[in-house]
Write a protein that holds these residues in place. Structure first.
Motif, PDB file in Angstrom:
ATOM      1  N   SER A  54      24.288   2.813  18.707  1.00 51.56           N
ATOM      2  CA  SER A  54      23.493   4.086  18.613  1.00 51.56           C
ATOM      3  C   SER A  54      23.027   4.674  18.089  1.00 51.56           C
ATOM      4  O   SER A  54      21.751   5.663  19.254  1.00 51.56           O
ATOM      5  N   SER A  55      22.275   4.596  17.291  1.00 51.39           N
ATOM      6  CA  SER A  55      21.006   4.956  16.965  1.00 51.39           C
ATOM      7  C   SER A  55      20.450   4.291  16.069  1.00 51.39           C
ATOM      8  O   SER A  55      20.005   3.902  14.940  1.00 51.39           O
ATOM      9  N   PRO A  56      19.550   3.148  16.976  1.00 56.39           N
ATOM     10  CA  PRO A  56      18.929   1.883  16.311  1.00 56.39           C
ATOM     11  C   PRO A  56      17.703   2.233  15.132  1.00 56.39           C
ATOM     12  O   PRO A  56      18.009   1.426  14.331  1.00 56.39           O
ATOM     13  N   PHE A  60      18.854   0.600  11.382  1.00 58.37           N
ATOM     14  CA  PHE A  60      17.589  -0.134  11.264  1.00 58.37           C
ATOM     15  C   PHE A  60      17.332  -0.043   9.887  1.00 58.37           C
ATOM     16  O   PHE A  60      17.060  -0.598   8.783  1.00 58.37           O
ATOM     17  N   ILE A  61      16.754   1.221   9.753  1.00 63.58           N
ATOM     18  CA  ILE A  61      16.136   1.790   8.581  1.00 63.58           C
ATOM     19  C   ILE A  61      16.795   0.713   7.189  1.00 63.58           C
ATOM     20  O   ILE A  61      16.552   1.728   6.039  1.00 63.58           O
ATOM     21  N   TYR A  62      17.955   2.547   8.286  1.00 64.83           N
ATOM     22  CA  TYR A  62      19.543   2.693   6.881  1.00 64.83           C
ATOM     23  C   TYR A  62      19.550   1.197   6.075  1.00 64.83           C
ATOM     24  O   TYR A  62      19.798   1.007   5.219  1.00 64.83           O
ATOM     25  N   LYS A  63      19.740   0.558   7.370  1.00 67.90           N
ATOM     26  CA  LYS A  63      20.408  -1.026   6.549  1.00 67.90           C
ATOM     27  C   LYS A  63      19.730  -2.073   5.703  1.00 67.90           C
ATOM     28  O   LYS A  63      19.564  -2.593   4.804  1.00 67.90           O
ATOM     29  N   THR A  64      18.056  -1.554   6.451  1.00 66.99           N
ATOM     30  CA  THR A  64      16.812  -2.344   5.308  1.00 66.99           C
ATOM     31  C   THR A  64      17.073  -1.436   4.029  1.00 66.99           C
ATOM     32  O   THR A  64      17.383  -2.773   2.565  1.00 66.99           O
ATOM     33  N   LYS A  65      16.843  -0.598   3.547  1.00 66.45           N
ATOM     34  CA  LYS A  65      17.183   0.386   1.929  1.00 66.45           C
ATOM     35  C   LYS A  65      18.411  -0.293   1.414  1.00 66.45           C
ATOM     36  O   LYS A  65      18.325  -1.078   0.595  1.00 66.45           O
ATOM     37  N   SER A  66      19.786  -0.636   2.335  1.00 66.18           N
ATOM     38  CA  SER A  66      20.925  -1.171   1.697  1.00 66.18           C
ATOM     39  C   SER A  66      20.612  -2.598   1.733  1.00 66.18           C
ATOM     40  O   SER A  66      20.970  -2.381  -0.109  1.00 66.18           O
ATOM     41  N   LEU A  67      19.883  -3.002   2.369  1.00 68.60           N
ATOM     42  CA  LEU A  67      19.831  -4.748   1.545  1.00 68.60           C
ATOM     43  C   LEU A  67      18.529  -4.556   0.767  1.00 68.60           C
ATOM     44  O   LEU A  67      18.911  -5.406  -0.836  1.00 68.60           O
ATOM     45  N   GLN A  68      17.863  -3.608   0.386  1.00 69.29           N
ATOM     46  CA  GLN A  68      16.167  -3.881  -0.160  1.00 69.29           C
ATOM     47  C   GLN A  68      17.458  -3.610  -1.818  1.00 69.29           C
ATOM     48  O   GLN A  68      17.293  -3.840  -3.358  1.00 69.29           O
ATOM     49  N   ASN A  69      19.200  -2.597  -1.708  1.00 73.32           N
ATOM     50  CA  ASN A  69      19.324  -2.147  -3.114  1.00 73.32           C
ATOM     51  C   ASN A  69      20.320  -3.013  -3.425  1.00 73.32           C
ATOM     52  O   ASN A  69      21.209  -2.236  -4.936  1.00 73.32           O
ATOM     53  N   TYR A 200       6.310  10.861   7.537  1.00 80.78           N
ATOM     54  CA  TYR A 200       7.527  10.150   7.688  1.00 80.78           C
ATOM     55  C   TYR A 200       8.077  11.238   8.429  1.00 80.78           C
ATOM     56  O   TYR A 200       9.225  10.581   9.096  1.00 80.78           O
ATOM     57  N   VAL A 201       7.955  12.238   8.565  1.00 78.06           N
ATOM     58  CA  VAL A 201       9.252  13.609   9.418  1.00 78.06           C
ATOM     59  C   VAL A 201       8.361  12.961  10.188  1.00 78.06           C
ATOM     60  O   VAL A 201       9.215  12.982  11.932  1.00 78.06           O
ATOM     61  N   SER A 202       6.973  12.485  11.408  1.00 79.00           N
ATOM     62  CA  SER A 202       6.741  12.606  11.891  1.00 79.00           C
ATOM     63  C   SER A 202       7.181  11.319  12.937  1.00 79.00           C
ATOM     64  O   SER A 202       7.071  11.108  13.787  1.00 79.00           O
ATOM     65  N   ARG A 203       7.379  10.306  11.794  1.00 78.83           N
ATOM     66  CA  ARG A 203       8.472   9.005  12.291  1.00 78.83           C
ATOM     67  C   ARG A 203       9.554   9.289  12.962  1.00 78.83           C
ATOM     68  O   ARG A 203       9.634   8.817  13.904  1.00 78.83           O
ATOM     69  N   PHE A 204       9.921   9.370  11.756  1.00 83.96           N
ATOM     70  CA  PHE A 204      11.684   9.955  11.728  1.00 83.96           C
ATOM     71  C   PHE A 204      12.304  10.910  12.741  1.00 83.96           C
ATOM     72  O   PHE A 204      13.557  11.154  13.091  1.00 83.96           O
ATOM     73  N   PHE A 207      15.037  10.254  15.576  1.00 86.00           N
ATOM     74  CA  PHE A 207      16.147   9.986  15.555  1.00 86.00           C
ATOM     75  C   PHE A 207      17.105  11.289  14.144  1.00 86.00           C
ATOM     76  O   PHE A 207      17.824  10.875  13.448  1.00 86.00           O
ATOM     77  N   PHE A 208      16.125  11.824  14.045  1.00 79.33           N
ATOM     78  CA  PHE A 208      16.697  12.852  12.485  1.00 79.33           C
ATOM     79  C   PHE A 208      18.142  13.430  12.466  1.00 79.33           C
ATOM     80  O   PHE A 208      18.695  13.287  11.552  1.00 79.33           O
ATOM     81  N   TRP A 209      18.415  13.636  13.760  1.00 70.42           N
ATOM     82  CA  TRP A 209      19.377  14.422  14.152  1.00 70.42           C
ATOM     83  C   TRP A 209      20.281  13.844  14.461  1.00 70.42           C
ATOM     84  O   TRP A 209      22.200  14.420  14.066  1.00 70.42           O
ATOM     85  N   ASP A 210      20.210  12.572  14.428  1.00 68.38           N
ATOM     86  CA  ASP A 210      21.781  10.900  14.749  1.00 68.38           C
ATOM     87  C   ASP A 210      22.622  11.258  13.726  1.00 68.38           C
ATOM     88  O   ASP A 210      23.867  11.506  14.292  1.00 68.38           O
TER      89      ASP A 210
END
Length: 529
Positions: A54-56, A60-69, A200-204, A207-210
């Motif tokens: 629904s918000s790829p 993806f970024i959320y999953k990456t940060k989870s894997l890093q932690n 980052y605000v420009s990048r995100f 999907f910011f509100w998703d």
């Protein structure tokens, strides 16, 4: 009287300039720090309740940060495009009692070899013990290959310019892309990517509100607006958008006062039967049977006590739509192919408690896929032609699949020659070789209907031989699973497996990796402290 231009005045002017300069620098540093803290660190602490695809880019970024932690045990990272996401089910593989590794996704839709090339450092930061790249013919960016006589010419200039406008470039690796191609793109693209590199605000913002909207919908609204159904699955199955079949038998693990259902047609009669437990359901002895007529279309609230009675104890409800059954095409579940009747639509978490567990990379079994395995081989092939092939050149949603299909026909008449996207795979292999990480390239299963277009081509033989030989020189391996799934009914399209197809392929996939899940310290991987 003339003004005497003396040193103190000059010093004063220089002092003001320096103060302005220092204040400006401090403001810029503060803005960059605030941007980093708010939009890269704190933002991703917000609960992620978004659903499968629904918000790829956010997922993806959320999953990456989870894997890093998180790293507790031996980890096999499965990377690739939507082909990877639809080919295996890590949740099922990780539930096995005896396993040597934990499988995790590092994947998003339309991930090309170039995307993965720019992610390689990030992927390494997730501490993989093995990297598995589930790769497919369709991943090789055929839009940029043009046939000239017996060769395929890679249109690199077009590729460079269009790559600048892709979401992964703008959202995830704008800085790396600019470093390589800053002098080959338009001023507009350069300016846009430069801004995204700094903030980052420009990048995100895309999907910011998703995750915020989804969280509000899940916790403070009626559950009538959602992407994928997350409630209890009826025994008979359910469509991904929450539409039941004619009959839906549901075990309610969470009995709220009421639930919402959607009625498609006016004057629809629905029978509700309530069962005390599984035994009474097997015996077909409901505690209460009640029929209700819905005169209006749309969402409506049903109160369990009004239907079952206040004193009745029940666990299972069976909902039977008796009249005015709509069809899958009428409610926009499908547009082409074999149509069939549907019942009513259920609210998002019907009869189930909202799960706090992140399921953005989890996949569920829905009737959208399951219905194919119920067909005969000939029925499926006929349905597949109507749904995926007929008039595909003029259907926007099938444009890319049509392009790939035509490429499979084209390679029968050309010689194999490496090109940019192909070479990216070897560069990725070089990187993981240098970092002593096992890298396994798996050619994912393809639908036999469309694999036949280039199965016996010399181009394909040379492609695989060249790739295998070059990977082996780097100490890496290629596994060809193109024909591992022979039942066409396990495919949704040319290269995406259905849920049932992925479940079937899981065992093949896991078994093929066993020789490469080796640890020099132990024979079997145990949980690491």
């Amino acid at each position: 009287m003339e003004t005497d231009p003396r040193l103190p005045i000059t010093k004063s002017r220089i002092g003001i300039k320096w103060r302005v300069f220092l204040v400006t620098i401090c403001l810029l540093v503060g803005i960059f720090a605030l941007d980093r803290i708010l939009f890269y660190d704190l933002y991703f602490l917000f609960p992620n309740e978004t659903e499968w695809d629904s918000s790829p880019w956010y997922n993806f970024i959320y999953k990456t940060k989870s894997l890093q932690n998180q790293k507790k045990e031996h980890r096999t990272i499965i990377t690739g495009s939507s082909v990877a996401l639809y080919s295996v089910l890590p949740d099922e593989l990780n539930q096995k009692e005896i396993r040597k590794t934990k499988y995790d996704f590092f994947s998003h839709v339309a991930m090309s070899p170039t995307d993965l090339y720019y992610y390689k450092e990030t992927l390494l930061s997730t501490s993989p013990d093995v990297v598995v790249y589930l790769h497919n013919f369709a991943d090789l960016q055929w839009e940029y290959l043009d046939q000239k006589q017996n060769s395929l010419i890679f249109q690199e200039e077009i590729w460079v310019k269009q790559l600048a406008d892709r979401y992964p470039t703008k959202t995830i690796y704008p800085t790396q892309y600019l470093k390589d191609y800053w002098n080959r793109i338009s001023r507009k693209s350069f300016s846009k990517l430069a801004t995204k590199s700094m903030f980052y605000v420009s990048r995100f913002r895309i999907f910011f509100w998703d995750p915020i909207i989804v969280y509000i919908d899940n916790h403070f609204r009626s559950g009538r607006k959602y992407h994928l159904y997350q409630g209890e699955i009826p025994i008979e199955g359910i469509w991904s958008k929450g539409w039941t079949k004619e009959i839906a038998t549901i075990q309610c693990s969470e009995q709220r006062k009421g639930e919402s259902i959607f009625i498609q047609k006016p004057n629809t009669d629905v029978t509700f039967q309530f069962y005390q437990n599984q035994k009474t359901l097997d015996l077909k002895t409901p505690s209460v049977t009640i029929q209700k007529s819905f005169s209006k279309t749309g969402w409506t609230e049903i109160q369990w006590k009004d239907l079952a009675g206040k004193e009745i104890v029940w666990q299972i409800v069976q909902i039977h739509v008796n009249t005015n059954l709509p069809t899958a095409k009428e409610v926009n579940l499908i547009r082409y192919g074999k149509d069939e009747s549907v019942g009513i639509r259920l609210s998002h978490f019907f009869c189930k408690t909202l799960s706090k567990e992140n399921y953005s990379y989890s996949r569920r079994s829905f009737w959208d896929d399951t219905r194919f395995i119920q067909m005969s081989d000939s029925e499926f092939r006929e349905e597949y032609f109507e749904r995926m092939i007929r008039d595909s050149a003029n259907r926007n949603e099938l444009f890319r699949l049509h392009k790939v299909r035509e490429a499979k026909k084209t390679v029968n008449a050309v010689d194999f020659q490496p090109w940019k996207e192909y070479n990216r795979i070897l560069e990725i292999s070089d990187y993981f070789q240098a970092n002593k990480i096992p890298f396994v390239l798996v050619l994912s299963p393809e639908n036999p209907i469309e694999f036949a277009f280039y199965k016996d081509s010399q181009w394909r033989k040379d492609w695989i031989n060249d790739l295998r030989n070059k990977l082996e020189k780097r100490g890496h391996v290629l596994i060809d699973h193109t024909e591992a799934v022979k039942d066409v009914r396990y495919f949704f399209d040319p290269h995406h497996l259905t849920y049932e197809g992925a479940s079937f392929y899981d065992l093949i996939f896991a078994k093929s990796l066993e020789p490469y899940l080796s640890d020099p310290k132990t024979e079997t991987f145990q949980e690491k402290p």
